[in-house]
Each structure stands twice: as structure tokens, then as C-alpha cells.
Design a protein around this motif. Structure first.
Motif, PDB file in Angstrom:
ATOM      1  N   MET A   1       0.800   1.444 -29.271  1.00 19.44           N
ATOM      2  CA  MET A   1       1.536   1.648 -28.037  1.00 19.44           C
ATOM      3  C   MET A   1       0.544   1.764 -26.883  1.00 19.44           C
ATOM      4  N   PRO A   2       0.750   0.999 -25.785  1.00 23.65           N
ATOM      5  CA  PRO A   2      -0.201   1.052 -24.667  1.00 23.65           C
ATOM      6  C   PRO A   2      -0.189   2.416 -23.995  1.00 23.65           C
ATOM      7  N   ALA A   3      -1.354   2.783 -23.477  1.00 19.60           N
ATOM      8  CA  ALA A   3      -1.484   4.064 -22.779  1.00 19.60           C
ATOM      9  C   ALA A   3      -0.738   4.018 -21.451  1.00 19.60           C
ATOM     10  N   THR A   4      -0.204   5.153 -21.042  1.00 16.81           N
ATOM     11  CA  THR A   4       0.475   5.269 -19.754  1.00 16.81           C
ATOM     12  C   THR A   4      -0.540   5.714 -18.719  1.00 16.81           C
ATOM     13  N   LEU A   5      -0.552   5.039 -17.595  1.00 15.91           N
ATOM     14  CA  LEU A   5      -1.453   5.393 -16.504  1.00 15.91           C
ATOM     15  C   LEU A   5      -0.634   6.099 -15.442  1.00 15.91           C
ATOM     16  N   GLU A   6      -1.098   7.237 -14.983  1.00 11.76           N
ATOM     17  CA  GLU A   6      -0.399   7.993 -13.957  1.00 11.76           C
ATOM     18  C   GLU A   6      -1.282   8.121 -12.727  1.00 11.76           C
ATOM     19  N   VAL A   7      -0.684   7.913 -11.559  1.00 10.02           N
ATOM     20  CA  VAL A   7      -1.389   8.075 -10.287  1.00 10.02           C
ATOM     21  C   VAL A   7      -0.469   8.801  -9.321  1.00 10.02           C
ATOM     22  N   GLU A   8      -1.049   9.360  -8.286  1.00  9.71           N
ATOM     23  CA  GLU A   8      -0.274  10.095  -7.288  1.00  9.71           C
ATOM     24  C   GLU A   8      -0.618   9.613  -5.894  1.00  9.71           C
ATOM     25  N   SER A   9       0.322   9.839  -4.978  1.00 12.70           N
ATOM     26  CA  SER A   9       0.054   9.635  -3.562  1.00 12.70           C
ATOM     27  C   SER A   9       0.812  10.724  -2.811  1.00 12.70           C
ATOM     28  N   THR A  10       0.475  10.917  -1.554  1.00  7.82           N
ATOM     29  CA  THR A  10       1.046  12.002  -0.756  1.00  7.82           C
ATOM     30  C   THR A  10       1.903  11.435   0.359  1.00  7.82           C
ATOM     31  N   LEU A  11       3.033  12.081   0.628  1.00  8.42           N
ATOM     32  CA  LEU A  11       3.884  11.693   1.751  1.00  8.42           C
ATOM     33  C   LEU A  11       3.339  12.294   3.039  1.00  8.42           C
ATOM     34  N   THR A  12       3.383  11.510   4.101  1.00 14.30           N
ATOM     35  CA  THR A  12       2.982  12.013   5.417  1.00 14.30           C
ATOM     36  C   THR A  12       4.178  12.728   6.044  1.00 14.30           C
ATOM     37  N   ASP A  13       3.976  13.271   7.223  1.00 15.98           N
ATOM     38  CA  ASP A  13       5.070  13.932   7.940  1.00 15.98           C
ATOM     39  C   ASP A  13       6.203  12.956   8.269  1.00 15.98           C
ATOM     40  N   ARG A  14       5.886  11.660   8.282  1.00 11.04           N
ATOM     41  CA  ARG A  14       6.907  10.639   8.571  1.00 11.04           C
ATOM     42  C   ARG A  14       7.439  10.006   7.283  1.00 11.04           C
ATOM     43  N   TYR A  15       7.233  10.649   6.146  1.00 11.85           N
ATOM     44  CA  TYR A  15       7.700  10.192   4.833  1.00 11.85           C
ATOM     45  C   TYR A  15       7.102   8.841   4.435  1.00 11.85           C
ATOM     46  N   GLN A  16       5.873   8.591   4.836  1.00  9.19           N
ATOM     47  CA  GLN A  16       5.179   7.367   4.458  1.00  9.19           C
ATOM     48  C   GLN A  16       4.094   7.718   3.459  1.00  9.19           C
ATOM     49  N   THR A  17       3.683   6.714   2.675  1.00  9.34           N
ATOM     50  CA  THR A  17       2.604   6.919   1.716  1.00  9.34           C
ATOM     51  C   THR A  17       1.821   5.621   1.565  1.00  9.34           C
ATOM     52  N   THR A  18       0.631   5.729   1.026  1.00  9.22           N
ATOM     53  CA  THR A  18      -0.167   4.563   0.688  1.00  9.22           C
ATOM     54  C   THR A  18       0.046   4.282  -0.790  1.00  9.22           C
ATOM     55  N   VAL A  19       0.329   3.033  -1.128  1.00 10.95           N
ATOM     56  CA  VAL A  19       0.478   2.672  -2.533  1.00 10.95           C
ATOM     57  C   VAL A  19      -0.925   2.662  -3.134  1.00 10.95           C
ATOM     58  N   PRO A  20      -1.149   3.469  -4.167  1.00  6.99           N
ATOM     59  CA  PRO A  20      -2.494   3.542  -4.752  1.00  6.99           C
ATOM     60  C   PRO A  20      -2.985   2.184  -5.253  1.00  6.99           C
ATOM     61  N   GLU A  21      -4.292   2.002  -5.201  1.00  2.17           N
ATOM     62  CA  GLU A  21      -4.896   0.724  -5.576  1.00  2.17           C
ATOM     63  C   GLU A  21      -4.506   0.292  -6.987  1.00  2.17           C
ATOM     64  N   THR A  22      -4.474   1.227  -7.927  1.00  2.00           N
ATOM     65  CA  THR A  22      -4.131   0.859  -9.306  1.00  2.00           C
ATOM     66  C   THR A  22      -2.709   0.308  -9.389  1.00  2.00           C
ATOM     67  N   VAL A  23      -1.799   0.845  -8.592  1.00  2.00           N
ATOM     68  CA  VAL A  23      -0.421   0.348  -8.564  1.00  2.00           C
ATOM     69  C   VAL A  23      -0.384  -1.019  -7.899  1.00  2.00           C
ATOM     70  N   ARG A  24      -1.117  -1.187  -6.794  1.00  2.00           N
ATOM     71  CA  ARG A  24      -1.161  -2.494  -6.116  1.00  2.00           C
ATOM     72  C   ARG A  24      -1.685  -3.572  -7.055  1.00  2.00           C
ATOM     73  N   ARG A  25      -2.724  -3.239  -7.807  1.00  2.00           N
ATOM     74  CA  ARG A  25      -3.280  -4.217  -8.757  1.00  2.00           C
ATOM     75  C   ARG A  25      -2.280  -4.524  -9.861  1.00  2.00           C
ATOM     76  N   ALA A  26      -1.655  -3.491 -10.410  1.00  2.00           N
ATOM     77  CA  ALA A  26      -0.706  -3.687 -11.507  1.00  2.00           C
ATOM     78  C   ALA A  26       0.471  -4.556 -11.085  1.00  2.00           C
ATOM     79  N   LEU A  27       0.934  -4.390  -9.851  1.00  4.90           N
ATOM     80  CA  LEU A  27       2.080  -5.156  -9.346  1.00  4.90           C
ATOM     81  C   LEU A  27       1.664  -6.431  -8.618  1.00  4.90           C
ATOM     82  N   ARG A  28       0.337  -6.652  -8.516  1.00  2.84           N
ATOM     83  CA  ARG A  28      -0.197  -7.811  -7.783  1.00  2.84           C
ATOM     84  C   ARG A  28       0.348  -7.837  -6.353  1.00  2.84           C
TER      85      ARG A  28
END
Length: 109
Positions: A1-28
Motif C-alpha cells: 500500500m502506498p504511503a500517504t503524504l500529508e502537508v499543511e498550509s495556513t489561511l490568511t485573514d482573507r481566507y486565502q492559502t498557498t497550495v504547497p509545492e508537493t500538492v502542486r507537483r502531485a496534481l501537475r
């Protein structure tokens, strides 16, 4: 079974976040790509990349339509391409390989 990768990001005061690099790569994901959110009954959210539909270029379509009408209306205007011209084009482009699916560099966008 493949390992699960977990990452986090933080919401700004305007409810925005940066998509972490590992997620961007995984989703291309690239700049201006769209993200689809699927919210499951248990509160789990699944992110997927929205595949952009291939859209016909309306200007190119109109131009090709114009050419088709003009060729049909005035076939006498058609001229054969000179073989010297074809050889010249081949000499300028011969040996050049192009990957149509390659991502454009930042300078080319």
C-alpha cells in the motif's frame, strides 16, 4: 500500500492559502490552473486538477472559413508553391525537433 503524504498550509485573514509545492507537483498544477474541490459526507475534501477543455480559437476558425470560401469562389487564384521555396523552408527547419506537449518557459508565456 502506498504511503500517504500529508502537508499543511495556513489561511490568511482573507481566507486565502498557498497550495504547497508537493500538492502542486502531485496534481501537475501550473499558474492559472483551476482546482476542483469534492466535499465528501464525512467532511473529507478531495482536490483535483480541472482539465481545461480544448477550445477552438474563434479568430482562427473565422480565418479558415474565409480561406475556404475564397478558395471555393476563386479557384483560379490558387498557385502552386515553387520547389525552390519548399527546399529553402526545409533547409531552415530541418533537424529541428519540437515537443508540442512541452510546457512553455516563463519567457514564452
Amino acid at each position: 500500500m502506498p504511503a500517504t503524504l500529508e502537508v499543511e498550509s495556513t489561511l490568511t485573514d482573507r481566507y486565502q492559502t498557498t497550495v504547497p509545492e508537493t500538492v502542486r507537483r502531485a496534481l501537475r498544477l501550473g499558474k492559472r490552473d483551476k482546482i476542483h474541490y469534492t466535499i465528501r459526507p464525512g467532511g473529507e475534501v478531495v482536490l483535483t486538477r480541472v482539465e481545461a477543455p480544448e477550445v477552438d480559437d474563434p479568430v482562427l476558425g473565422q480565418f479558415l472559413g474565409f480561406l475556404a470560401r475564397d478558395i471555393t469562389s476563386h479557384p483560379e487564384r490558387l498557385q502552386a508553391i515553387d520547389s525552390t521555396f519548399v527546399q529553402r523552408i526545409q533547409s531552415l527547419t530541418g533537424g529541428i525537433e519540437i515537443d508540442i506537449d512541452a510546457t512553455l518557459s516563463a519567457d514564452d508565456e
